[in-house]
Structures are given as C-alpha cells and as structure tokens.
Design a protein around this motif. Structure first.
Motif, PDB file in Angstrom:
ATOM      1  N   ARG A  63       0.903  -1.152   0.037  1.00  0.00           N
ATOM      2  CA  ARG A  63      -0.031   0.099  -0.072  1.00  0.00           C
ATOM      3  C   ARG A  63       0.881   1.228   0.001  1.00  0.00           C
ATOM      4  NH1 ARG A  63      -5.276  -0.780   1.031  1.00  0.00           N
ATOM      5  NH2 ARG A  63      -5.527   1.425   1.825  1.00  0.00           N
ATOM      6  N   ALA A  64       2.135   1.120  -0.238  1.00  0.00           N
ATOM      7  CA  ALA A  64       3.054   2.088  -0.389  1.00  0.00           C
ATOM      8  C   ALA A  64       3.145   3.070  -1.549  1.00  0.00           C
ATOM      9  CB  ALA A  64       4.547   1.909  -0.047  1.00  0.00           C
ATOM     10  N   ALA A  65       2.380   2.358  -2.474  1.00  0.00           N
ATOM     11  CA  ALA A  65       2.118   3.088  -3.867  1.00  0.00           C
ATOM     12  C   ALA A  65       0.592   3.023  -4.124  1.00  0.00           C
ATOM     13  CB  ALA A  65       3.186   2.570  -4.778  1.00  0.00           C
ATOM     14  N   TYR A  67      -3.114   5.001  -5.826  1.00  0.00           N
ATOM     15  CA  TYR A  67      -4.264   5.926  -5.321  1.00  0.00           C
ATOM     16  C   TYR A  67      -5.067   5.476  -3.958  1.00  0.00           C
ATOM     17  CZ  TYR A  67      -8.367   8.985  -5.083  1.00  0.00           C
ATOM     18  OH  TYR A  67      -9.287   9.801  -4.637  1.00  0.00           O
ATOM     19  N   ASN A  68      -4.905   6.004  -3.006  1.00  0.00           N
ATOM     20  CA  ASN A  68      -5.535   5.418  -1.733  1.00  0.00           C
ATOM     21  C   ASN A  68      -4.969   4.052  -1.186  1.00  0.00           C
ATOM     22  OD1 ASN A  68      -7.175   7.653  -0.997  1.00  0.00           O
ATOM     23  ND2 ASN A  68      -8.722   6.908  -2.117  1.00  0.00           N
ATOM     24  N   GLY A  69      -3.704   3.722  -1.446  1.00  0.00           N
ATOM     25  CA  GLY A  69      -2.914   2.429  -1.339  1.00  0.00           C
ATOM     26  C   GLY A  69      -3.378   1.504  -2.307  1.00  0.00           C
ATOM     27  N   THR A 114       1.142   6.662  -7.899  1.00  0.00           N
ATOM     28  CA  THR A 114       1.283   7.728  -6.909  1.00  0.00           C
ATOM     29  C   THR A 114       2.100   6.832  -5.785  1.00  0.00           C
ATOM     30  OG1 THR A 114      -0.514   9.059  -7.210  1.00  0.00           O
ATOM     31  CG2 THR A 114       0.122   9.207  -5.270  1.00  0.00           C
ATOM     32  N   ASN A 116       3.192   6.728  -2.057  1.00  0.00           N
ATOM     33  CA  ASN A 116       2.743   7.474  -0.828  1.00  0.00           C
ATOM     34  C   ASN A 116       3.771   7.053   0.239  1.00  0.00           C
ATOM     35  OD1 ASN A 116      -0.170   7.578  -1.857  1.00  0.00           O
ATOM     36  ND2 ASN A 116      -0.116   5.239  -1.578  1.00  0.00           N
ATOM     37  N   ASP A 117       4.828   6.055   0.184  1.00  0.00           N
ATOM     38  CA  ASP A 117       5.889   6.125   0.992  1.00  0.00           C
ATOM     39  C   ASP A 117       7.084   5.536   0.303  1.00  0.00           C
ATOM     40  OD1 ASP A 117       7.738   5.561   3.129  1.00  0.00           O
ATOM     41  OD2 ASP A 117       5.979   4.771   4.400  1.00  0.00           O
ATOM     42  N   SER A 236      -0.599  15.926  -4.301  1.00  0.00           N
ATOM     43  CA  SER A 236       0.390  15.978  -3.504  1.00  0.00           C
ATOM     44  C   SER A 236       1.551  16.849  -4.021  1.00  0.00           C
ATOM     45  CB  SER A 236       0.862  14.656  -3.109  1.00  0.00           C
ATOM     46  OG  SER A 236       1.592  14.140  -4.120  1.00  0.00           O
ATOM     47  N   ASP A 239       3.542  14.404  -6.433  1.00  0.00           N
ATOM     48  CA  ASP A 239       2.686  14.396  -7.707  1.00  0.00           C
ATOM     49  C   ASP A 239       2.859  15.703  -8.546  1.00  0.00           C
ATOM     50  OD1 ASP A 239       2.316  11.810  -7.670  1.00  0.00           O
ATOM     51  OD2 ASP A 239       0.285  11.849  -6.657  1.00  0.00           O
TER      52      ASP A 239
END
Length: 288
Positions: A63-65, A67-69, A114, A116-117, A236, A239
């Motif tokens: 879930r580090a990448a 949209y919404n994980g 995207t 996310n982490d 973000s 992005d």
C-alpha cells in the motif's frame, strides 16, 4: 540519439489500469535500459538509477504506492531513483515521461503510480539504495481495448468522461483555458498560434497528471513560455512536481522536432512582469 516522433507517441499514449499477465520480453527491457542511459534530462547533473521488477514486487510495494493505497497489478514495475537537490522531482518526472513514451513506441502500455511512502518501497525492494525514489510506473500489455476516453475529475462529486475526437489526443485542458497572453488572465487567440508551436502546447496540455487535474497554466509571450503552478487540493507536492516535469518534457521534446537547435527549460524567473495572483507560482520558462 535515435529519433522518436514524440508528438505521435503522446497522441497514442493512454494510461492502462488493466494488464495481462504477459511479462515484457528481455529484448524490450534491454532497449528500455539503453534508452534510459541516453535520453534527455532536465538537470543532467543529477544522477539517476532505473530498476525494473516483475509482478512479484507488488507484494513488497504493498500500500506504499497507488491511489488510496491501491497498487495496480502489472507484470512489470519501473522504479526511478535519484540524487536529491533542487528540482530533483521535476527531473525525475521529465525522465520518467521519456521512458513512458519509449514504452509507448514499443507497443507497451503503462501507468504512473502515486508514491505514498517512497522510503518503505526502497527499504523493502533495495535497502542498499542511497538515492530517493522519485518515479514508479506499472507497465506491460493491456488486457482489453480501452475506449478512447478520459476521466476529468474536478472533485469527488464532479466527475466527467470525455471522448477523444479529432486529430489530436483529447485535451485534458483546452488551449484556450491553458494559455494566457503575456500576462496572467489575458486570453490568447488560439487560432493565431502557428502549427510548430501549437503541437508542443497541445503535448503539454495532455500530459499525465494526477487524475488529469493539470494543476498548471502557461503564459505565452513572443519569445518564451512560462509554466505556472496553480494550487490543487487533490494533488500532493510529490505528484505536482512530477507532473511539472512530465509537462516540461512533452513540450521540450515536441518543440525540439521543429527547431535546428535543442531547447531547454530554465528555473530562474524571466525579466518581465507576469501578473501572477498570490496563489500561483512561477515554475520555469522555455524559449520558443
């Protein structure tokens, strides 16, 4: 350097969200790696490293990448790591777009993810890596023919679908909405823009961005264009910067096809009054 008709590849490109299990072949991956080493850079001084993984990497990305994980399942993932410094994300987006269009030229579909982490992804996949993760692209072969359409998401309650029509890829923003004449807020007569400049501007306008938000505008002057960032609550900072690099690559690459000498973006503000509102921010300018 090999010649790529970038405008044609930009018109053909569509983000793919449904891939087959077929992995990209060794020969194609070799071509991609070779192209990475010679493709144009926005900031050549920043060292980059491209790594390609197969479908099993999805478990470590988790879930580090996405949209919404939500990470799109794909047979291959391209990760672009970079040294950090001024405009490193714009540079990563610039090079990532070059690689995306090379994939398109080879008949391979792709989709930007995207991040996310980025640290978690790096630690799980390549913990010895010292560079920062800038770009993650899923790629392979699409599972079904997608309709020539795009999503235009203004907000969660304002979502529209637009069909592609005419000789160009459907604009994610019309040129009349994208452009200002010499100063912010002054409309441009699009019919007066000559073809050799209109194509690069169209290429900029259809650049990939988070949910097709296009959080930028362009001020068109007699000798330069200026790329201007506008605020967007859904996009973000990561992005946003990648999207600016993508837009800059598309414009520069298509414009270069019409110029005897290469073009280049500059990040220092031009010596002219742009009349920007308080919430808009100058990004870069390019001679035309």
């Amino acid at each position: 350097m090999e010649y790529i008709e970038y405008f044609e590849e930009i018109k053909k490109h569509q983000s793919c969200r449904d891939f087959t299990d077929k992995a990209v072949g060794t020969d194609e991956l070799k071509q991609l790696q070779e192209y990475f080493h010679r493709c144009r850079r926005l900031i050549p001084e920043l060292k980059l490293e491209m790594l390609v993984y197969n479908a099993t990497a999805a478990d470590k990305i988790g879930r580090a990448a996405g949209y919404n994980g939500f990470l799109i399942g794909a047979p291959n993932y391209l990760l672009l790591f970079s040294e950090t410094g001024d405009h490193w994300l714009e540079n990563a987006g610039f090079v990532g777009e070059a690689l995306t269009l090379k994939l398109t030229q080879m008949g391979i579909d792709s989709c930007w993810m995207t991040i996310n982490d980025g640290k978690a992804i790096r630690d799980n996949l390549v913990p010895e890596m010292e560079k920062e993760l800038g770009v993650l692209i899923a790629f392979g072969y699409k599972a079904k023919e997608e309709k020539l359409a795009r999503l235009d998401i203004k907000s969660p309650s304002n979502v529209k679908m637009h069909k592609r029509t005419g000789p160009y890829a459907a604009p994610k923003i019309e040129l009349s909405d994208l452009l200002y004449d010499k100063k912010w807020g002054k409309p441009v007569d699009v019919d007066l823009i000559y073809r050799d400049l209109k194509e690069p501007l169209l290429a900029l306008g259809v650049s990939q961005s988070f949910f097709n938000r296009q959080p930028y505008r362009v001020i068109l002057d007699d000798d330069i264009i200026s790329l201007i960032a506008i605020p967007d609550e859904m996009t973000s900072e990561h992005d946003t910067k990648l999207g600016q690099g993508i837009a800059m690559f598309n414009f520069e690459a298509v414009l270069a096809a019409h110029r005897p000498t290469d073009t280049k973006w500059h990040f220092e503000a031009p010596d002219r009054e742009l009349g920007l509102p308080e919430d808009a921010e100058f990004v870069a300018w390019c001679a035309i």
